[in-house]
Design an enzyme around this catalytic site. Structure first.
Site, mmCIF file in Angstrom:
data_model
loop_
_atom_site.group_PDB
_atom_site.id
_atom_site.type_symbol
_atom_site.label_atom_id
_atom_site.label_comp_id
_atom_site.label_asym_id
_atom_site.label_seq_id
_atom_site.Cartn_x
_atom_site.Cartn_y
_atom_site.Cartn_z
ATOM 1 N N GLU A 75 -9.770 -1.412 12.120
ATOM 2 C CA GLU A 75 -10.502 -2.073 11.369
ATOM 3 C C GLU A 75 -10.578 -3.582 11.734
ATOM 4 O O GLU A 75 -11.223 -4.351 11.317
ATOM 5 C CB GLU A 75 -10.154 -2.011 9.748
ATOM 6 C CG GLU A 75 -8.875 -2.364 9.706
ATOM 7 C CD GLU A 75 -8.324 -1.940 8.248
ATOM 8 O OE1 GLU A 75 -9.210 -1.823 6.998
ATOM 9 O OE2 GLU A 75 -7.285 -1.652 7.688
ATOM 10 N N ARG A 120 0.450 -4.732 -4.861
ATOM 11 C CA ARG A 120 0.504 -5.719 -3.651
ATOM 12 C C ARG A 120 1.070 -6.995 -4.223
ATOM 13 O O ARG A 120 0.948 -8.020 -3.893
ATOM 14 C CB ARG A 120 -0.707 -5.802 -3.119
ATOM 15 C CG ARG A 120 -1.052 -4.611 -2.174
ATOM 16 C CD ARG A 120 -2.199 -4.997 -1.067
ATOM 17 N NE ARG A 120 -2.552 -3.766 -0.454
ATOM 18 C CZ ARG A 120 -1.803 -3.512 0.966
ATOM 19 N NH1 ARG A 120 -0.911 -4.073 1.124
ATOM 20 N NH2 ARG A 120 -2.188 -2.346 1.318
ATOM 21 N N GLY A 138 5.198 -5.083 5.698
ATOM 22 C CA GLY A 138 5.381 -6.336 6.141
ATOM 23 C C GLY A 138 5.603 -7.337 4.706
ATOM 24 O O GLY A 138 6.469 -8.183 4.883
ATOM 25 N N GLY A 160 0.885 -1.240 -0.030
ATOM 26 C CA GLY A 160 -0.171 -0.139 0.073
ATOM 27 C C GLY A 160 0.661 1.274 -0.057
ATOM 28 O O GLY A 160 1.786 1.254 0.832
ATOM 29 N N MET A 215 -7.654 2.352 10.054
ATOM 30 C CA MET A 215 -6.908 1.286 9.458
ATOM 31 C C MET A 215 -5.990 0.517 10.314
ATOM 32 O O MET A 215 -5.721 1.138 11.374
ATOM 33 C CB MET A 215 -6.037 1.713 8.248
ATOM 34 C CG MET A 215 -6.810 1.898 6.702
ATOM 35 S SD MET A 215 -5.855 2.301 5.392
ATOM 36 C CE MET A 215 -6.839 2.036 4.165
ATOM 37 N N GLY A 216 -5.988 -0.748 10.339
ATOM 38 C CA GLY A 216 -5.140 -1.571 10.957
ATOM 39 C C GLY A 216 -5.634 -2.818 11.404
ATOM 40 O O GLY A 216 -6.509 -2.971 12.455
ATOM 41 N N HIS A 217 -5.340 -3.672 10.680
ATOM 42 C CA HIS A 217 -5.769 -5.125 10.720
ATOM 43 C C HIS A 217 -5.364 -5.920 11.920
ATOM 44 O O HIS A 217 -6.425 -6.442 12.605
ATOM 45 C CB HIS A 217 -5.580 -5.972 9.552
ATOM 46 C CG HIS A 217 -6.563 -5.708 8.346
ATOM 47 N ND1 HIS A 217 -7.977 -6.025 8.473
ATOM 48 C CD2 HIS A 217 -6.618 -5.415 7.083
ATOM 49 C CE1 HIS A 217 -8.800 -5.656 7.472
ATOM 50 N NE2 HIS A 217 -7.771 -5.283 6.435
ATOM 51 N N ASP A 257 0.564 1.671 9.286
ATOM 52 C CA ASP A 257 0.005 0.552 10.665
ATOM 53 C C ASP A 257 1.223 0.508 11.413
ATOM 54 O O ASP A 257 0.935 0.105 12.558
ATOM 55 C CB ASP A 257 -0.206 -0.808 9.798
ATOM 56 C CG ASP A 257 -1.285 -0.999 8.948
ATOM 57 O OD1 ASP A 257 -1.807 0.086 9.077
ATOM 58 O OD2 ASP A 257 -1.316 -2.033 8.252
ATOM 59 N N ARG A 297 -23.584 7.329 14.858
ATOM 60 C CA ARG A 297 -23.161 7.386 13.539
ATOM 61 C C ARG A 297 -21.774 6.632 13.141
ATOM 62 O O ARG A 297 -21.053 6.813 14.221
ATOM 63 C CB ARG A 297 -23.026 8.983 13.019
ATOM 64 C CG ARG A 297 -24.497 9.671 12.960
ATOM 65 C CD ARG A 297 -25.085 9.129 11.647
ATOM 66 N NE ARG A 297 -26.291 9.875 11.539
ATOM 67 C CZ ARG A 297 -27.641 9.953 12.087
ATOM 68 N NH1 ARG A 297 -27.654 8.613 12.958
ATOM 69 N NH2 ARG A 297 -28.571 10.553 11.837
HETATM 70 O O1 F6P Z 1 -0.831 -0.688 3.954
HETATM 71 C C1 F6P Z 1 -1.601 -0.908 5.056
HETATM 72 C C2 F6P Z 1 -2.882 -0.743 4.750
HETATM 73 O O2 F6P Z 1 -3.285 0.696 4.779
HETATM 74 C C3 F6P Z 1 -3.866 -1.230 6.164
HETATM 75 O O3 F6P Z 1 -3.989 -0.476 7.160
HETATM 76 C C4 F6P Z 1 -5.110 -1.626 5.151
HETATM 77 O O4 F6P Z 1 -5.787 -2.696 6.051
HETATM 78 C C5 F6P Z 1 -4.871 -1.775 4.080
HETATM 79 O O5 F6P Z 1 -3.322 -1.274 3.873
HETATM 80 C C6 F6P Z 1 -5.683 -1.490 2.651
HETATM 81 O O6 F6P Z 1 -5.179 -1.956 1.818
HETATM 82 P P1 F6P Z 1 -5.894 -1.604 0.271
HETATM 83 O O7 F6P Z 1 -5.337 -0.563 -0.019
HETATM 84 O O8 F6P Z 1 -5.037 -2.586 -0.469
HETATM 85 O O9 F6P Z 1 -7.080 -1.738 0.170
#
Ligand code: F6P
Length: 372
Positions: free
Chosen positions: A229, A73, A110, A11, A176-178, A134, A290
């Protein structure tokens, strides 16, 4: 002439251009290296699509978001080519040799560290730089992109305060942040969120509702909930670890596939969990609620001064390591120094928030509910 390839992968994030500029300017001016940019991450390497990186291309990009090289990616060992997943490692190595490269710089998160390690094992000299909003790369104090995203989240939370207050609402903010909750935690603390939910601390929706109702009784008629997320309720976390254990234990191939499909389904459905949580909090508290999803806003635009400095510092250090022919490493930020860390120590690892981290303690001590 010593030639070095460079690509950005994964990303995008603010600071990539500053890093490209740092590597190439220092490499060329101080050490006489010549750089060949590959477009769109590892796909461009495999397809040998290049971009000249001369002084004109490197000028005026320091403050620009995104990456002049483009990104993707794609993984060299599992690339979709003409509708089929193929191992393109040999094609990547062939492009590397065709350009007589001495090394390849891979700037990424990563996934990129893992891909770079594979290329190292295939005989390429690789050096990586840590980027990601992240902040989940191990053995570096921080990755570039994170500080800018943190600022964006904090500003969003600030702005949401006035509208939440005016309408006496709960506003849930998805960040963001899985797997790692650094952005939600840091952004939540900086923005003064009332509740912060991160993947590392499975939450109880009733506990969250109780915290909000308590605030309400104390006369604070609105609440801001920042949620990563990848955050999960305690029930969801139990379910996912049960599914993962079943996949691990599965003895036959078909049982493994079945367990893996169940796990994938769970993750697909989990995408809308913040919508469900918002509705649930409305029901449990009786307060209008909301949801705001910050999404890719967090990755866009100009890098903060901190990220420009960090990316320049790591990029120029990278040039020094290239000059000394130190390969197979990630250039990490450690205190004021830039250190080379073996890719084997980084690839496949995740820097998640430790439960006793000072940010976690600080959030609790100012009365933020972490959902547990
Ligand atoms: O690069 C990290 C990240 O921003 C994550 O926080 C997020 O879940 C993911 O990329 C989203 O990826 P994409 O832009 O491919 O949907």
């Amino acid at each position: 002439m010593r030639y070095v390839g460079i690509l950005t992968s994964g990303g995008d994030c603010p600071g990539l251009n500053a890093a490209i500029r740092g590597v190439c300017r220092a490499g060329e001016e101080a050490f006489g290296l010549r750089f060949i940019g590959f477009c769109d991450g590892f796909r461009g390497l495999v397809q040998d699509r290049t971009l000249v990186l001369g002084s004109r291309e490197l000028s005026g990009i320091l403050a620009d978001g995104g990456t002049i090289l483009g990104t993707s990616r794609d993984k060299p060992h599992r690339m979709l080519i003409d509708g089929k997943v193929r191992d393109m490692t040999d094609a990547a190595a062939a492009a590397y040799r065709r350009h007589h490269l001495e090394a390849l710089v891979c700037i990424g998160g990563g996934g990129t560290q893992k891909n770079a390690l594979r290329l190292k094992k295939a005989g390429l000299n690789v050096v990586t730089l840590p980027k990601t909003i992240d902040n989940d790369i191990v053995l570096t104090d921080v990755s570039f992109g994170f500080d800018t995203a943190l600022g964006i989240v904090a500003e969003a939370v600030d702005r949401l305060h006035s509208t939440a207050m005016s309408h006496r609402r709960i506003i849930v903010v998805e960040v963001m942040g899985h797997r790692a909750g650094w952005l939600a935690l840091g952004g939540g603390i900086a923005g003064g969120a009332d509740v912060i939910l991160i993947p590392e601390i499975p939450y109880d929706p009733d506990a969250v509702a109780r915290a909000i109702s308590r605030r309400n009784r104390a006369g604070k008629t609105f609440s801001i909930v920042v949620i990563a997320e990848g955050a999960m309720s305690q029930n969801e976390a139990r379910k996912v670890s049960h599914l993962a254990a079943a996949k691990e234990k599965a003895k036959t191939k078909s049982k493994k596939r079945e367990a893996s499909e169940k796990l994938d389904r769970f993750h697909q459905q989990h995408v809308s969990h913040t919508v469900r949580l918002t509705r649930r909090l409305e029901k449990l508290t009786g307060l209008e609620s909301r949801l705001t999803i910050l999404g890719h806003l967090q990755r866009g635009g100009t890098p903060s001064a901190f990220d420009r400095v960090l990316a320049t510092r790591l990029g120029t250090a990278c040039a020094e390591f290239l000059h000394c022919r130190q390969y197979g490493v990630m250039i990490a930020a450690r205190g004021n120094a830039s250190q080379a860390v073996a890719l084997e120590q980084v690839a496949g690892k995740k820097n998640v928030v430790p439960l006793n981290h000072s940010w976690v303690r600080a959030a609790r001590q100012v009365g933020t509910c972490l959902g547990d």
